[in-house]
Motif scaffolding. Structure first.
Motif, PDB file in Angstrom:
ATOM      1  N   LEU A  69       6.706  -7.655   1.632  1.00 55.40           N
ATOM      2  CA  LEU A  69       8.204  -8.065   1.612  1.00 55.40           C
ATOM      3  C   LEU A  69       8.671  -8.657   0.247  1.00 55.40           C
ATOM      4  O   LEU A  69       9.806  -8.229  -0.442  1.00 55.40           O
ATOM      5  N   ASP A  70       8.031  -9.501  -0.290  1.00 56.89           N
ATOM      6  CA  ASP A  70       8.233 -10.031  -1.592  1.00 56.89           C
ATOM      7  C   ASP A  70       8.436  -8.676  -2.781  1.00 56.89           C
ATOM      8  O   ASP A  70       9.195  -8.654  -3.493  1.00 56.89           O
ATOM      9  N   GLY A  71       7.354  -7.761  -2.487  1.00 55.02           N
ATOM     10  CA  GLY A  71       7.565  -6.734  -3.359  1.00 55.02           C
ATOM     11  C   GLY A  71       8.861  -5.941  -3.284  1.00 55.02           C
ATOM     12  O   GLY A  71       9.274  -5.331  -4.164  1.00 55.02           O
ATOM     13  N   VAL A  72       9.044  -5.562  -1.878  1.00 56.28           N
ATOM     14  CA  VAL A  72      10.090  -4.781  -1.575  1.00 56.28           C
ATOM     15  C   VAL A  72      11.454  -5.395  -2.119  1.00 56.28           C
ATOM     16  O   VAL A  72      12.350  -4.697  -2.621  1.00 56.28           O
ATOM     17  N   LEU A  73      11.614  -6.774  -2.115  1.00 55.04           N
ATOM     18  CA  LEU A  73      12.675  -7.472  -2.544  1.00 55.04           C
ATOM     19  C   LEU A  73      12.831  -7.444  -4.104  1.00 55.04           C
ATOM     20  O   LEU A  73      14.123  -7.380  -4.653  1.00 55.04           O
ATOM     21  N   HIS A  74      11.798  -6.990  -4.683  1.00 53.25           N
ATOM     22  CA  HIS A  74      11.931  -6.861  -6.083  1.00 53.25           C
ATOM     23  C   HIS A  74      11.683  -5.567  -6.583  1.00 53.25           C
ATOM     24  O   HIS A  74      11.303  -5.046  -7.857  1.00 53.25           O
ATOM     25  N   GLY A  75      11.808  -4.724  -5.599  1.00 58.23           N
ATOM     26  CA  GLY A  75      11.836  -3.126  -5.774  1.00 58.23           C
ATOM     27  C   GLY A  75      10.625  -2.496  -5.817  1.00 58.23           C
ATOM     28  O   GLY A  75      10.358  -1.246  -6.408  1.00 58.23           O
ATOM     29  N   ASP A  76       9.763  -3.159  -5.499  1.00 64.49           N
ATOM     30  CA  ASP A  76       8.058  -2.651  -5.681  1.00 64.49           C
ATOM     31  C   ASP A  76       7.802  -2.235  -4.149  1.00 64.49           C
ATOM     32  O   ASP A  76       7.422  -3.063  -3.238  1.00 64.49           O
ATOM     33  N   PHE A  77       7.566  -0.929  -3.755  1.00 62.94           N
ATOM     34  CA  PHE A  77       7.359  -0.589  -2.353  1.00 62.94           C
ATOM     35  C   PHE A  77       5.650  -0.129  -2.359  1.00 62.94           C
ATOM     36  O   PHE A  77       5.549   0.364  -1.529  1.00 62.94           O
ATOM     37  N   GLY A  78       5.062  -0.536  -3.237  1.00 58.35           N
ATOM     38  CA  GLY A  78       3.760  -0.100  -3.338  1.00 58.35           C
ATOM     39  C   GLY A  78       3.327   1.068  -4.211  1.00 58.35           C
ATOM     40  O   GLY A  78       3.961   1.555  -4.828  1.00 58.35           O
ATOM     41  N   ARG A  79       2.139   1.590  -3.956  1.00 58.68           N
ATOM     42  CA  ARG A  79       1.694   2.734  -4.454  1.00 58.68           C
ATOM     43  C   ARG A  79       1.432   3.830  -3.422  1.00 58.68           C
ATOM     44  O   ARG A  79       0.701   3.486  -2.631  1.00 58.68           O
ATOM     45  N   SER A  80       1.742   5.060  -3.791  1.00 59.72           N
ATOM     46  CA  SER A  80       1.675   6.389  -2.982  1.00 59.72           C
ATOM     47  C   SER A  80       0.191   6.748  -3.070  1.00 59.72           C
ATOM     48  O   SER A  80      -0.400   6.833  -4.144  1.00 59.72           O
ATOM     49  N   TYR A  81      -0.508   6.811  -1.817  1.00 55.96           N
ATOM     50  CA  TYR A  81      -1.902   7.314  -1.748  1.00 55.96           C
ATOM     51  C   TYR A  81      -1.758   8.758  -2.084  1.00 55.96           C
ATOM     52  O   TYR A  81      -2.986   9.194  -2.747  1.00 55.96           O
ATOM     53  N   LEU A  82      -0.908   9.539  -1.832  1.00 61.76           N
ATOM     54  CA  LEU A  82      -0.928  10.840  -2.194  1.00 61.76           C
ATOM     55  C   LEU A  82      -0.476  11.413  -3.619  1.00 61.76           C
ATOM     56  O   LEU A  82      -1.191  12.286  -4.119  1.00 61.76           O
ATOM     57  N   PHE A  83       0.619  10.846  -4.158  1.00 62.11           N
ATOM     58  CA  PHE A  83       1.042  11.071  -5.421  1.00 62.11           C
ATOM     59  C   PHE A  83       0.248  10.388  -6.542  1.00 62.11           C
ATOM     60  O   PHE A  83       0.702  10.594  -7.824  1.00 62.11           O
ATOM     61  N   HIS A  84      -0.508   9.058  -6.048  1.00 61.62           N
ATOM     62  CA  HIS A  84      -0.860   8.337  -7.203  1.00 61.62           C
ATOM     63  C   HIS A  84      -0.036   7.700  -8.086  1.00 61.62           C
ATOM     64  O   HIS A  84      -0.166   7.692  -9.340  1.00 61.62           O
ATOM     65  N   GLN A  85       1.080   7.350  -7.614  1.00 56.96           N
ATOM     66  CA  GLN A  85       2.404   6.969  -8.362  1.00 56.96           C
ATOM     67  C   GLN A  85       2.856   5.761  -7.581  1.00 56.96           C
ATOM     68  O   GLN A  85       2.583   5.588  -6.452  1.00 56.96           O
TER      69      GLN A  85
END
Length: 315
Positions: A69-85
């Motif tokens: 949630l802290d990442g989402v509030l800062h615009g960070d949704f994590g890293r895609s497993y499929l696209f490696h981005q």
């Protein structure tokens, strides 16, 4: 506490609960989340342990949710497993196509849906009014994927008027490519808006003050514009807000049918490939858009219909 502040607080609470449910969905799926990252391989226990440590799967659930949630509030949704981005980069590359599709579809719904509803109400009992009712009945019964197949076959392949696949390049080419998908996406929604507009207009036409204004010789066009259409805009705006939010979900079908690289087709691809990080981000954004649009409609409604504002002031 004002009504606007209560609605904004309600929107924030809804988004918070939604974020918790969206994040929890990853752990409700059967199997080990770490195993999804190495599907197709047979990792050793040490490799699985390293993956769990890297992605924080060993942390307690509340800690994982808070970090996400802290990442989402800062615009960070994590890293895609499929696209490696990063998920943000993946979404940003697909978002313009979906926004263009939804924007053109919304314009079609507003112009055609509301216009046809007004004509259907004012020409009730005539052939024109009957034709509007027939088109509404047919349009409401046509799913987006059926409309997409028919439009591609007739206007795209047989007549060759429009391209049937891809996003296009350049402004004009993109608009040319988006015409058929926009029609397929909006046909059902246009029928619903037409029906609501016609019903709201007929309700206002039956009101006593409208009949009195017409009996006194006021120009019919002025009465329709000032007393009928203005008062009917409330329910029309509410329905349009709901439908525009719902279109974000329907884009998955239309974009896949027309081979568009948008957020909808990305959602289908990531669900199929079990890329939960991207799926979580898309679902959260769709729900957030739905909540924000409907909250905005609630806030605008009293400005459109003075009767609602007067009732609120009286209370």
């Amino acid at each position: 506490m004002t009504a606007a502040l209560r609605r904004l607080l309600g929107m924030a609470a809804t988004l918070l609960v939604t974020s918790f449910l969206v994040f929890s969905s990853l752990y409700l799926a059967p199997g080990d989340p770490a195993a999804f990252l190495v599907r197709g391989r047979s990792p050793s226990p040490d490799e699985l342990a390293a993956i769990r440590q890297q992605y924080g799967f060993n942390d307690p659930f509340p800690v994982r949710y808070w970090h996400w949630l802290d990442g989402v509030l800062h615009g960070d949704f994590g890293r895609s497993y499929l696209f490696h981005q990063s998920v943000g980069e993946v979404l940003w590359s697909r978002l313009p196509a979906t926004l263009l599709l939804v924007g053109v579809s919304t314009l079609m719904i507003a112009v055609v849906g509301i216009g046809a509803g007004i004509v259907g109400a004012l020409r009730r009992g005539t052939r024109t009014g009957s034709a509007v009712l027939l088109l509404v009945t047919v349009g409401a019964a046509v799913p987006s994927f059926v409309a997409a197949i028919v439009l591609r076959s007739v206007l795209g392949v047989k007549l060759g008027w429009f391209p049937t696949i891809g996003n296009g390049t350049g402004v004009l080419d993109r608009l040319h490519h988006v015409v058929l998908p926009a029609i397929a996406l909006s046909v059902t929604f246009m029928a619903l808006v037409t029906r609501v507009t016609r019903s709201a207009m007929l309700d206002e036409l039956r009101r006593e003050h409208v009949e009195v204004a017409l009996s006194r010789g006021l120009p019919r066009g002025t009465v329709i514009r000032r007393h009928v259409l203005r008062n009917a805009l409330g329910p029309i705006t509410t329905v349009c807000g709901l439908l525009v939010s719902g279109m974000l979900v329907s884009t998955a079908i239309v974009e896949t049918a027309f081979g568009m690289s948008g957020v909808g087709s990305l959602l289908v691809q990531c669900v199929d490939e079990l890329d939960f990080q991207v799926v979580q981000a898309i679902v959260l954004l769709v729900v957030a858009a739905f909540v924000v649009v409907n909250t905005a409609v609630d806030l605008v409604y009293p400005l459109i219909d003075p009767r609602v504002r007067a009732a609120g002031g009286a209370r």
